[in-house]
Enzyme design. Structure first.
Site, PDB file in Angstrom:
ATOM      1  N   LYS A  20      25.099  27.882  18.041  1.00 11.87           N
ATOM      2  CA  LYS A  20      24.919  27.006  19.205  1.00 11.87           C
ATOM      3  C   LYS A  20      23.755  27.420  20.118  1.00 11.87           C
ATOM      4  CE  LYS A  20      29.708  25.416  19.238  1.00 11.87           C
ATOM      5  NZ  LYS A  20      30.901  25.149  20.054  1.00 11.87           N
ATOM      6  N   ASP A  46      31.217  20.212  24.387  1.00 13.20           N
ATOM      7  CA  ASP A  46      32.472  20.970  24.322  1.00 13.20           C
ATOM      8  C   ASP A  46      33.268  20.878  25.628  1.00 13.20           C
ATOM      9  OD1 ASP A  46      32.247  21.884  21.704  1.00 13.20           O
ATOM     10  OD2 ASP A  46      31.084  23.646  22.293  1.00 13.20           O
ATOM     11  N   GLY A  87      31.085  32.542  24.083  1.00 15.79           N
ATOM     12  CA  GLY A  87      30.484  31.225  23.855  1.00 15.79           C
ATOM     13  C   GLY A  87      31.429  30.087  24.195  1.00 15.79           C
ATOM     14  N   ARG A  90      37.665  40.650  28.950  1.00 10.94           N
ATOM     15  CA  ARG A  90      37.998  42.042  28.606  1.00 10.94           C
ATOM     16  C   ARG A  90      36.920  42.979  29.143  1.00 10.94           C
ATOM     17  NH1 ARG A  90      38.599  43.095  22.320  1.00 10.94           N
ATOM     18  NH2 ARG A  90      36.481  42.287  22.412  1.00 10.94           N
TER      19      ARG A  90
HETATM   20  P1  ATR Z   1      33.177  32.633  21.026  1.00  5.38           P
HETATM   21  O1  ATR Z   1      31.893  31.916  20.812  1.00  5.38           O
HETATM   22  O2  ATR Z   1      34.309  32.269  20.094  1.00  5.38           O
HETATM   23  O3  ATR Z   1      33.621  32.606  22.471  1.00  5.38           O
HETATM   24  P2  ATR Z   1      32.182  35.255  21.472  1.00  5.38           P
HETATM   25  O4  ATR Z   1      31.013  34.716  22.207  1.00  5.38           O
HETATM   26  O5  ATR Z   1      32.004  36.423  20.559  1.00  5.38           O
HETATM   27  O6  ATR Z   1      32.874  34.151  20.609  1.00  5.38           O
HETATM   28  O7  ATR Z   1      33.304  35.608  22.560  1.00  5.38           O
HETATM   29  C1  ATR Z   1      34.570  36.064  22.204  1.00  5.38           C
HETATM   30  C2  ATR Z   1      35.407  36.212  23.470  1.00  5.38           C
HETATM   31  O8  ATR Z   1      36.727  36.632  23.123  1.00  5.38           O
HETATM   32  C3  ATR Z   1      34.877  37.231  24.444  1.00  5.38           C
HETATM   33  O9  ATR Z   1      35.222  36.836  25.750  1.00  5.38           O
HETATM   34  C4  ATR Z   1      35.654  38.489  24.025  1.00  5.38           C
HETATM   35  O10 ATR Z   1      35.759  39.489  25.014  1.00  5.38           O
HETATM   36  P3  ATR Z   1      34.601  40.625  25.151  1.00  5.38           P
HETATM   37  O11 ATR Z   1      33.428  39.944  25.803  1.00  5.38           O
HETATM   38  O12 ATR Z   1      35.198  41.663  25.991  1.00  5.38           O
HETATM   39  O13 ATR Z   1      34.294  41.079  23.737  1.00  5.38           O
HETATM   40  C5  ATR Z   1      36.999  37.872  23.778  1.00  5.38           C
HETATM   41  N1  ATR Z   1      37.884  38.680  22.932  1.00  5.38           N
HETATM   42  C6  ATR Z   1      37.808  38.891  21.605  1.00  5.38           C
HETATM   43  N2  ATR Z   1      38.821  39.674  21.177  1.00  5.38           N
HETATM   44  C7  ATR Z   1      39.563  39.972  22.268  1.00  5.38           C
HETATM   45  C8  ATR Z   1      40.757  40.728  22.505  1.00  5.38           C
HETATM   46  N3  ATR Z   1      41.395  41.349  21.517  1.00  5.38           N
HETATM   47  N4  ATR Z   1      41.232  40.798  23.769  1.00  5.38           N
HETATM   48  C9  ATR Z   1      40.592  40.178  24.790  1.00  5.38           C
HETATM   49  N5  ATR Z   1      39.474  39.440  24.639  1.00  5.38           N
HETATM   50  C10 ATR Z   1      38.967  39.328  23.401  1.00  5.38           C
END
Ligand code: ATR
Length: 282
Positions: free
Chosen positions: A70, A107, A135, A157
């Protein structure tokens, strides 16, 4: 004589085999009487731009873009909507009559439409908590602010990403009169929220999202942006935290964002309720 090929559309991603977009667009097209061919295309991780060019050379009229491309889709565009620029990502591409590539992000509009229209939950004046600052969340924050909740808190997180997302949207929030802030600790949340949206990918990576029980109002709404089994951990938490609250997965959002794209390409707004029931049954 060979039949002319119907106009060509696609969704590009990696992975892409699981995508429900071809079925959704085929259902919209059947409903609207629009002839089209819509396919799922797997692009190599380092090959979004070349894949898009090859498809365009073959007559592509427009496409959706999904993970992880994206941000690249936005970067490739000659013209980008304000929404896509604020999100830093595009999920819908097309070409103007003078062959310039335009980019939009539908979205957040899809999410908003699912909450306000399909779930019948008005966001104006509400207390909203957005979990995640990746994202998925950044694609939706602008439209969520435009619905004018009283307060919108973003928890992530790693809190630096929540702060970055909030600061990118600060002037929009101020203009709209929405209190926007990053929430450092879920345990220290200031009371319960009317709407809690999960934009993290925790369940997709079999990770655990530890949520305290006191976050969701008894008559609130919990919505996971992912759909199917991956939404179960969050929606099960919501059922425990507030048994009377409504729970939705991301299938409605998926159908609604597709409808926004369909409307941009074909000038027709599909009847999403019928297609959403069809997708739930499938
Ligand atoms: P997407 O495009 O699906 O949002 P991304 O940009 O990689 O994918 O973002 C994933 C999100 O899920 C982030 O907010 C991530 O938190 P971090 O920025 O701290 O990595 C969150 N995330 C993934 N696994 C997690 C977990 N086990 N607990 C809490 N947050 C999680």
């Amino acid at each position: 004589m060979t039949e002319p090929r119907p106009p060509h559309y696609a969704v590009i991603g990696h992975p892409i085999a699981h995508s429900r977009s071809p079925a959704i667009h085929a259902a919209f097209a059947a409903q609207a009487g629009v002839a089209l061919r819509y396919e799922a295309v797997l692009a190599p991780l380092d090959g979004f731009a070349t894949t898009l060019k090859a498809l365009r050379d073959d007559g592509l009229q427009g496409c959706n873009v999904t993970l992880p491309f994206k941000p690249e889709a936005l970067a490739a565009a000659d013209l980008a909507s304000d929404r896509a620029q604020l999100a830093g990502a595009a999920n819908t591409l097309g070409w103007t009559s003078d062959a310039r590539l335009w980019a939009d992000n539908t979205d957040g509009l899809g999410l908003l439409r699912d909450i306000e229209h399909n779930a019948g939950c008005k966001l104006a004046g509400c207390q909203l908590l957005l979990l995640g600052a990746g994202g998925a969340s950044s694609g939706c924050l602008g439209p969520l602010l435009e619905a004018r909740p009283a307060r919108l808190l973003v928890w992530n997180r790693s809190s630096s990403k929540a702060h970055e997302l909030v600061s990118r949207h600060e002037s929009l929030a101020a203009r709209l009169g929405v209190q926007l802030a990053a929430l450092e600790h879920l345990q220290g949340a200031p009371g319960r929220f009317d709407v809690v949206i999960n934009g993290t990918s925790a369940a997709l990576h079999s990770g655990r999202l530890e949520l305290p029980e006191g976050l969701l109002n008894a008559d609130g709404l919990a919505l996971d942006m992912v759909y199917g089994p991956a939404s179960a951990p969050f929606l099960d938490w919501a059922a425990r935290a507030a048994p009377g609250a409504r729970r939705r997965d991301g299938l409605g959002m998926l159908v609604e964002q597709a409808a926004e794209a369909f409307q941009r390409w074909h000038g027709v707004r599909p009847d999403t309720a019928a297609v959403l029931s069809q997708m739930r049954a499938a």
